[in-house]
Design a protein around this motif. Structure first.
Motif, PDB file in Angstrom:
ATOM      1  N   UNK A 161       4.570  33.120  25.363  1.00 21.41           N
ATOM      2  CA  UNK A 161       4.206  32.747  23.939  1.00 21.41           C
ATOM      3  C   UNK A 161       3.269  31.514  23.642  1.00 21.41           C
ATOM      4  N   UNK A 162       3.738  30.595  24.401  1.00 19.78           N
ATOM      5  CA  UNK A 162       2.936  29.355  24.019  1.00 19.78           C
ATOM      6  C   UNK A 162       1.517  29.532  24.659  1.00 19.78           C
ATOM      7  N   UNK A 163       1.184  30.275  25.798  1.00 12.96           N
ATOM      8  CA  UNK A 163      -0.192  30.461  26.157  1.00 12.96           C
ATOM      9  C   UNK A 163      -0.891  31.337  25.267  1.00 12.96           C
ATOM     10  N   UNK A 164      -0.193  32.315  25.006  1.00 13.86           N
ATOM     11  CA  UNK A 164      -0.992  33.290  23.876  1.00 13.86           C
ATOM     12  C   UNK A 164      -1.522  32.633  22.775  1.00 13.86           C
ATOM     13  N   UNK A 165      -0.613  31.636  22.127  1.00 16.14           N
ATOM     14  CA  UNK A 165      -1.169  30.930  20.936  1.00 16.14           C
ATOM     15  C   UNK A 165      -2.225  29.921  21.425  1.00 16.14           C
ATOM     16  N   UNK A 166      -2.252  29.166  22.826  1.00 14.80           N
ATOM     17  CA  UNK A 166      -3.248  28.370  23.058  1.00 14.80           C
ATOM     18  C   UNK A 166      -4.556  29.012  23.371  1.00 14.80           C
ATOM     19  N   UNK A 167      -4.313  30.052  24.214  1.00 13.00           N
ATOM     20  CA  UNK A 167      -5.630  30.794  24.813  1.00 13.00           C
ATOM     21  C   UNK A 167      -5.977  32.107  23.891  1.00 13.00           C
ATOM     22  N   UNK A 168      -5.219  32.674  23.533  1.00 13.57           N
ATOM     23  CA  UNK A 168      -5.554  33.901  22.496  1.00 13.57           C
ATOM     24  C   UNK A 168      -5.714  34.951  23.467  1.00 13.57           C
ATOM     25  N   UNK A 169      -7.033  35.769  23.198  1.00 13.66           N
ATOM     26  CA  UNK A 169      -7.532  36.908  23.929  1.00 13.66           C
ATOM     27  C   UNK A 169      -7.667  36.573  25.237  1.00 13.66           C
ATOM     28  N   UNK A 170      -8.138  35.588  25.812  1.00 13.19           N
ATOM     29  CA  UNK A 170      -8.331  35.074  27.190  1.00 13.19           C
ATOM     30  C   UNK A 170      -6.834  35.335  27.904  1.00 13.19           C
ATOM     31  N   UNK A 171      -6.204  34.805  27.274  1.00 17.91           N
ATOM     32  CA  UNK A 171      -4.721  35.125  28.098  1.00 17.91           C
ATOM     33  C   UNK A 171      -4.375  36.399  27.899  1.00 17.91           C
ATOM     34  N   UNK A 172      -4.321  37.150  26.794  1.00 19.98           N
ATOM     35  CA  UNK A 172      -4.083  38.590  26.662  1.00 19.98           C
ATOM     36  C   UNK A 172      -4.534  39.217  27.540  1.00 19.98           C
ATOM     37  N   UNK A 173      -6.094  39.119  27.900  1.00 18.82           N
ATOM     38  CA  UNK A 173      -6.836  39.694  28.983  1.00 18.82           C
ATOM     39  C   UNK A 173      -6.316  39.639  30.467  1.00 18.82           C
ATOM     40  N   UNK A 174      -5.874  38.258  30.548  1.00 20.13           N
ATOM     41  CA  UNK A 174      -5.526  37.927  31.922  1.00 20.13           C
ATOM     42  C   UNK A 174      -3.943  38.344  32.164  1.00 20.13           C
ATOM     43  N   UNK A 175      -3.385  38.779  31.060  1.00 15.87           N
ATOM     44  CA  UNK A 175      -2.006  39.348  31.145  1.00 15.87           C
ATOM     45  C   UNK A 175      -2.193  40.817  31.299  1.00 15.87           C
ATOM     46  N   UNK A 176      -3.166  41.542  30.948  1.00 10.86           N
ATOM     47  CA  UNK A 176      -3.447  43.104  30.922  1.00 10.86           C
ATOM     48  C   UNK A 176      -3.808  43.116  32.454  1.00 10.86           C
ATOM     49  N   UNK A 177      -4.501  42.278  33.310  1.00 11.46           N
ATOM     50  CA  UNK A 177      -5.073  42.692  34.474  1.00 11.46           C
ATOM     51  C   UNK A 177      -4.026  41.998  35.647  1.00 11.46           C
ATOM     52  N   UNK A 178      -3.139  41.178  35.004  1.00 10.59           N
ATOM     53  CA  UNK A 178      -2.627  40.271  36.255  1.00 10.59           C
ATOM     54  C   UNK A 178      -0.938  40.442  36.103  1.00 10.59           C
ATOM     55  N   UNK A 179      -0.343  40.926  37.093  1.00 10.32           N
ATOM     56  CA  UNK A 179       1.209  41.000  36.716  1.00 10.32           C
ATOM     57  C   UNK A 179       1.960  39.814  36.493  1.00 10.32           C
TER      58      UNK A 179
END
Length: 193
Positions: A161-179
């Motif tokens: 949750x924290x990293x999504x607030x800090x990095x936004x789409x960059x972190x969401x994209x990372x989450x989509x491609x990395x387990x």
């Protein structure tokens, strides 16, 4: 001196560690929401919890070296899991620095082991715990090692949750491609700019 708990004591300690994990990581999540990082007292609380969890292995396992059975397949399997787990921790933790204590965010690290797992240090920790428990195979050791899964989930939930607030789409994209824990990385859906 060996201090292995009876069945009731093991279940009671498991319940206490479980409840403490819920409390500690609720406080961690609250700090991330309130301050955008961990306060020093909560960072110490989280670190202390991991220290106590590790020490509890002596209550769940008969940790006498003389009780390790070296014949059969469990001993080499235990050693292999512990070595792989230790190496995963060693090769992933230096990239975190003070971030591993929630003190600063820095930049999003997505290379190396972080290409295969968003939390390779937790995966390594789990492999090490399972290997360690296999040195003295018993249901109590499995109970102790399985608690790491709960701890990891609770910890990661607040961090994500924290990293999504800090990095936004960059972190969401990372989450989509990395387990979250382990798996095969996916190709990014975004086109490079």
């Amino acid at each position: 001196m060996v201090f292995v708990l009876n069945t009731f004591g093991s279940l009671l300690l498991f319940a206490a560690l479980f409840a403490a994990a819920i409390y500690v990581f609720a406080r961690v999540r609250s700090d991330y929401l309130t301050f955008g990082k961990l306060s020093r007292p909560i960072a110490v609380l989280q670190t202390g919890y991991f220290f106590i969890y590790a020490l509890c292995s002596y209550a769940f396992l008969d940790s006498r070296l003389s009780q390790i059975e070296t014949r059969g397949f469990l001993f080499p399997l235990a050693i292999i899991l512990m070595v792989i787990g230790f190496l995963a921790i060693i090769f992933s933790m230096p990239f975190l620095g003070r971030r591993s204590f929630g003190q600063e965010t820095g930049s999003l690290h997505t290379s190396g082991l972080y290409r295969c797992s968003r939390n390779p240090q937790l995966v390594g920790g789990f492999l090490f715990m399972v290997g360690y428990a296999l040195l003295w195979p018993a249901w109590k050791g499995a109970l102790w090692a399985s608690l790491w899964l709960v701890i990891s989930y609770l910890m990661v939930r607040g961090e994500e949750e924290h990293l999504t607030r800090v990095f936004g789409d960059e972190y969401r994209d990372y989450c989509q491609r990395t387990p979250r824990f382990i798996g095969i990385p996916k190709k990014s859906n975004r086109n490079p700019a």
